[in-house]
Design a protein around this motif. Structure first.
Motif, short mmCIF file in Angstrom:
data_model
loop_
_atom_site.label_atom_id
_atom_site.label_comp_id
_atom_site.label_asym_id
_atom_site.label_seq_id
_atom_site.Cartn_x
_atom_site.Cartn_y
_atom_site.Cartn_z
N PHE A 179 0.79 -1.26 0.08
CA PHE A 179 -0.20 -0.11 -0.14
C PHE A 179 0.85 1.25 -0.12
O PHE A 179 0.77 2.12 -0.91
N THR A 180 1.93 1.28 0.65
CA THR A 180 2.90 2.39 0.67
C THR A 180 3.64 2.73 -0.52
O THR A 180 3.81 3.60 -1.15
N GLY A 181 3.74 1.35 -1.25
CA GLY A 181 4.42 1.65 -2.47
C GLY A 181 3.75 1.99 -3.41
O GLY A 181 4.10 2.86 -4.39
N MET A 182 2.30 1.80 -3.53
CA MET A 182 1.34 2.23 -4.27
C MET A 182 1.32 3.83 -4.07
O MET A 182 0.98 4.48 -5.37
N LEU A 183 1.31 4.41 -2.91
CA LEU A 183 0.97 5.77 -2.71
C LEU A 183 2.20 6.41 -3.32
O LEU A 183 1.81 7.94 -3.62
N ARG A 184 3.32 5.97 -3.49
CA ARG A 184 4.45 6.37 -4.22
C ARG A 184 3.99 7.07 -5.59
O ARG A 184 4.66 7.90 -5.96
N GLU A 185 3.38 6.24 -6.17
CA GLU A 185 2.96 6.32 -7.45
C GLU A 185 1.58 7.42 -7.83
O GLU A 185 1.22 7.90 -8.74
N VAL A 186 1.00 7.88 -6.69
CA VAL A 186 0.09 8.64 -6.37
C VAL A 186 0.52 10.12 -6.20
O VAL A 186 1.51 10.31 -5.23
N GLN A 187 -0.01 11.13 -6.85
CA GLN A 187 0.37 12.43 -6.74
C GLN A 187 -0.14 13.16 -5.72
O GLN A 187 -1.21 13.60 -5.59
N LEU A 188 0.32 13.03 -4.39
CA LEU A 188 -0.30 13.50 -3.27
C LEU A 188 0.29 15.10 -2.90
O LEU A 188 1.45 15.22 -3.15
N SER A 189 -0.58 15.61 -2.39
CA SER A 189 -0.12 17.02 -1.79
C SER A 189 0.39 16.54 -0.42
O SER A 189 0.57 15.46 0.01
N LYS A 190 1.14 17.93 -0.03
CA LYS A 190 1.69 17.75 1.43
C LYS A 190 0.99 17.08 2.46
O LYS A 190 1.26 16.40 3.29
N ASP A 191 -0.12 17.91 2.76
CA ASP A 191 -1.35 17.43 3.70
C ASP A 191 -1.81 15.85 3.47
O ASP A 191 -1.72 15.07 4.49
N GLU A 192 -2.07 15.61 2.37
CA GLU A 192 -2.30 14.04 1.97
C GLU A 192 -1.08 13.21 2.35
O GLU A 192 -1.22 12.09 2.98
N THR A 193 0.18 13.56 2.17
CA THR A 193 1.32 12.71 2.24
C THR A 193 1.31 12.82 3.99
O THR A 193 1.68 11.68 4.52
N THR A 194 1.29 13.85 4.44
CA THR A 194 1.40 13.84 5.95
C THR A 194 0.27 12.77 6.70
O THR A 194 0.76 12.10 7.67
N LEU A 195 -1.08 12.85 6.14
CA LEU A 195 -1.84 12.14 6.58
C LEU A 195 -1.47 10.58 6.58
O LEU A 195 -1.61 9.62 7.34
#
Length: 833
Positions: A179-195
């Motif tokens: 799941f963490t590796g999948m999130l690397r491929e998603v363009q997340l904002s700083k707030d989303e990345t923090t969550l």
């Protein structure tokens, strides 16, 4: 029939007959086609069949729904059947190519499949991992609104809803790394990345040690876009390793814990291997993406909370992200912001310790266990390095040097020296590099004592290791002749333990001492005297044997001092002398030191002081030393025609030019006053030698020296100030002679103190000398020139010029006592014992 249909589809696809392929796929009913794909997906040709079905349906505008139904069937089959990772990746990757051809509603259903799969948390079914980012990206880019689960929303609104649902969802630990590796491929904002990072870090505490490295790798990559977020996983990992490993290590000084709730089902070795792998990933992930300034800025908010960062893992993490840890040979400690930051943390921690030590209020406010013990932390890191965990070992060594070079921080210096001492003892392979680093700072900051102190400590505890660092030691030896002799004497002390075990270092050291004895600078000559006396101090019969007689058994050998002299040759064949080699080498060194009797007073005084320490430590030197200096001592004492004692102070205190007729010449003479010896200190040295001979029952005839000393005790009061030329007002010469005269009286008093017994008159002589010393001091003190503020009359000027050679400058008379602490202690025991 199904195998024939599958073979026909594959054959048409391979022959690139797209029209025929499209026709055959259109004729097959939806149910039959989905069953065909679902049953064939696990076969060898399953991926090939899947590719050609998507290819054929892509050319048919009538078959969009069929294509979607087949796609859902394949995705559902992936969640039912356990397939290899490569097979799943190939299937999903082929589907991703056709995703832009699906409608918004169809993409929403595929997204729901991914979310449901994540919610299920089956680690065997991971098809969603490579599908989710692309589907979410396509939906976010959709123009206009579309229906999603009965709600009409835009792509960005749907994206936000999906991510919010994911971040609120409880993710199973088995799929959290994916799941963490999948999130690397998603363009997340700083707030989303923090969550996301916060959610993942909260789950770390439930992981097994062997699962931590893979998750950490993905987590570090996820934080790279917003580097300040790296603090979160590092802190979470710090808590994890503290709970499972360091809590036990730091409690009871690493002893066995009595807290049965803390017993772990995994071994310490597994925890350590996991931690080392995490540090390795952290170093590699940040190597080309973060510089040290960014790392320091990331942790700067915690600089006033040393207990937060001064932990084994946090220190290791900071070091792992530093450039100096990756390139220890090309980067200097002073150029590393991370090292400076760590040193500042230690300073802050030591200040807190001082506050707790001196303030009851601080002790009440700060828990005793909250202040980290940096020495214990470094000891733990040394143990880790000893176990072969080398990821941060270069950085840990440079961390110690960062503490060692800190300005005016003796506590940091003590911590660094203690660490290097323990580290070199356990990891001797790093000894050469550490000594090489020390030599760079040794001569750059001569006034800093910590570098020479560190070398001394290392030579005492790891002499064998340092003896192999010949290139660095030769470099230091060469520089000893280029720096001030006072500093050289302090630095060279680390060599003394090494010359006992290394003939190479010994020979190089002796060569330097020889050059120093003939150097133009007085302090460098003093260094040569000090070095040779130190050799005598360590000399014993078993380490003075000639190398030609016993291979490399000898350490200090005849050949290494002055070659084959006639004395050495004559003694070589005498088998009746068991101390032949010791005697031979001692006489050779003393022969070199005889040059001191042509030097100035400071060199001679150093000779007396150094020889005094040598004979006190090595009593076998006494006969040779007394024979060496007896003639010199006797040359200052003689008997007058009246049978009284005469002391030739003029021999050791005189002007360079003894004649002058006018006032200018007299003034020049005063500027050229030269002091060649101190009779008082020489006499005190002879007293010291005679006392040691009597205490140690040395077989040497001291009758001649004792006679001179008794004469001094009995007759020195008959040596008047007039006979010494101390008349009228003191000048520079008579002031020095007066000091030497009082020192000689003090030496006589020391002889009485050491010779005092109930059945002799030494105490009476001591009292007599004490009174004479006081009277003489008072008389000489009154002869000091008057202050410049008062104008002397002509008669005083004339008498002073006649007696003192026209001295007109003010001279201060300040004699210093020459007794050592042992003599003072002996006197106090006599007085109060």
């Amino acid at each position: 029939m199904a195998p024939n249909v599958a073979a026909a589809i594959i054959k048409l696809g391979q022959q690139k007959k797209n029209d025929e392929l499209k026709e055959i796929l259109e004729r097959i009913p939806n149910k039959e086609l989905t069953d065909l794909v679902s049953s064939s997906i696990t076969s060898t040709d399953g991926c090939t069949l899947w590719h050609f079905i998507l290819l054929g349906l892509a050319h048919s505008s009538k078959s969009k729904e069929k294509r979607f139904q087949v796609t859902l069937a394949v995705l559902n089959q992936l969640n039912k059947t356990e397939l290899g990772t490569k097979v799943v990746f190939d299937i999903v990757s082929r589907l991703v190519l056709d995703l832009p051809k699906f409608s918004s509603e169809q993409l929403v259903e595929i997204m729901e499949y991914c979310v449901d799969s994540i919610r299920a948390g089956d680690p065997k079914c991971m098809g969603w991992k490579d599908l989710f980012p692309d589907v979410l990206k396509l939906l976010n880019e959709q123009v206009g609104k579309f229906s999603a689960n009965g709600f009409i929303m835009t792509g960005s609104e749907y994206r936000k809803k999906v991510l919010d649902d994911l971040f609120k969802m409880k993710i199973h630990n088995g799929i959290l790394t994916s799941f963490t590796g999948m999130l690397r491929e998603v363009q997340l904002s700083k707030d989303e990345t923090t969550l996301a990072v916060g959610k993942i870090c909260d789950a770390i505490r439930g992981f097994e040690p062997l699962e931590i490295p893979a998750l950490s790798f993905q987590l570090f990559h996820l934080c790279l876009k917003y580097s300040s977020l790296l603090v979160l996983p590092i802190y979470a990992l710090q808590k994890y390793f503290h709970k499972h490993y360091y809590k036990k290590m730091l409690s009871n000084d690493g002893g066995d814990s009595t807290d049965f709730d803390s017993i772990e089902p995994v071994s310490d070795k597994e925890i350590r291997e996991a931690e080392e792998t995490v540090l390795y990933h952290l170093s590699n992930v940040t190597e080309f993406r973060l510089d040290e300034s960014q790392v320091v800025a990331m942790f700067k908010p915690f600089q006033n909370i040393p207990e937060f960062l001064l932990t084994p893992f946090a220190i290791s993490a900071l070091i792992a992200m530093s450039k100096i840890n990756r390139m220890p040979d090309t980067m200097k400690v002073v150029a590393s912001p991370v090292m400076a930051f760590l040193a500042k943390l230690v300073v802050e921690n030591e200040n807190e310790k001082d506050l707790c030590r001196h303030s009851a209020w601080c002790r009440g406010r700060i828990e005793s266990g909250a202040v980290p013990d940096v020495e214990r932390i470094l000891a733990i890191m040394t143990e880790h390095s000893q176990e072969g965990m080398e990821v941060v070992t270069p950085g840990v060594i440079h961390f110690a040097f960062a503490l060692l070079i800190a300005k005016k921080q003796p506590k940091l210096h003590a911590i660094a020296i203690s660490f290097l001492q323990n580290f070199v003892k356990k990891r001797f392979i790093f000894g050469n590099g550490i000594v090489g680093k020390l030599k760079q700072y040794l001569f750059a900051e001569l006034d800093s004592m910590q570098f020479s102190e560190c070398l001394n400590t290392l030579s005492l505890t790891s002499a064998l290791t340092l003896s192999e660092c010949t290139s660095s030691i030769n470099y230091i030896l060469e520089y000893l002749l280029l720096i001030d002799g006072i500093h050289a004497m302090r630095i060279m002390t680390f060599l003394f333990p090494l010359i006992r075990i290394s003939h190479t270092i010994r020979d190089a050291f002796i060569e330097v001492l020889r050059k120093a004895m003939y150097h133009s600078e007085a302090h460098t000559r003093m260094m040569g005297v000090f070095g040779f006396c130190a050799l005598l101090k360590q000399l014993k019969n078993n380490n003075s044997r000639r190398a030609v007689l016993g291979g490399s058994a000898g350490n200090l050998t005849q050949l290494s001092i002055s070659g084959m002299s006639l004395l050495s040759q004559s003694m070589l064949g005498r088998a009746d002398n068991p101390d032949m080699h010791f005697d031979m080498l001692t006489l050779e060194i003393l022969g070199i030191l005889r040059r001191c009797f042509t030097q100035t007073a400071e060199i001679r005084e150093l000779l007396y002081e150094s020889l005094g320490r040598a004979v006190e430590f090595n009593g076998k030197l006494l006969p040779h030393v007394l024979q060496f200096i007896d003639w010199h001592f006797s040359s200052y004492f003689s008997e007058s025609l009246e049978g009284t004692l005469e002391i030739d102070f003029e021999k050791c205190v005189r002007y360079r030019c003894d004649s002058g007729e006018d006032g200018d010449a007299d003034e020049q003479q005063q500027q050229q006053l030269e002091i060649y010896d101190n009779v008082g200190k020489l006499t005190a040295f002879m007293v010291h030698c005679v006392v040691l001979c009597n205490q140690q029952d040395i077989e040497y005839d001291t009758e001649g020296v004792t006679k001179h000393l008794k004469t001094v005790v009995e007759q020195i009061e008959k040596v008047t100030l007039d006979s010494l030329g101390i008349i009228g007002t003191l000048d520079a010469k008579t002031s020095v002679i007066g000091c030497h005269y009082l020192n000689t009286i003090e030496a006589g008093m020391a002889y009485c103190i050491w010779n005092a017994k109930p059945d002799n008159s030494s105490l009476k002589d001591l009292l007599k000398l004490f009174k004479h010393h006081q009277i003489s001091y008072d008389k000489i003190k009154k002869m000091e020139p008057k202050k410049a503020g008062r104008k002397p009359n002509n008669e005083t000027i004339a008498s002073t010029a006649a007696a003192a050679g026209g001295s007109s400058k003010s001279v201060s008379f300040k004699p210093e006592n020459i007794w050592d602490l042992a003599t003072v202690e002996r006197l106090l025991r006599i007085l109060f014992g």
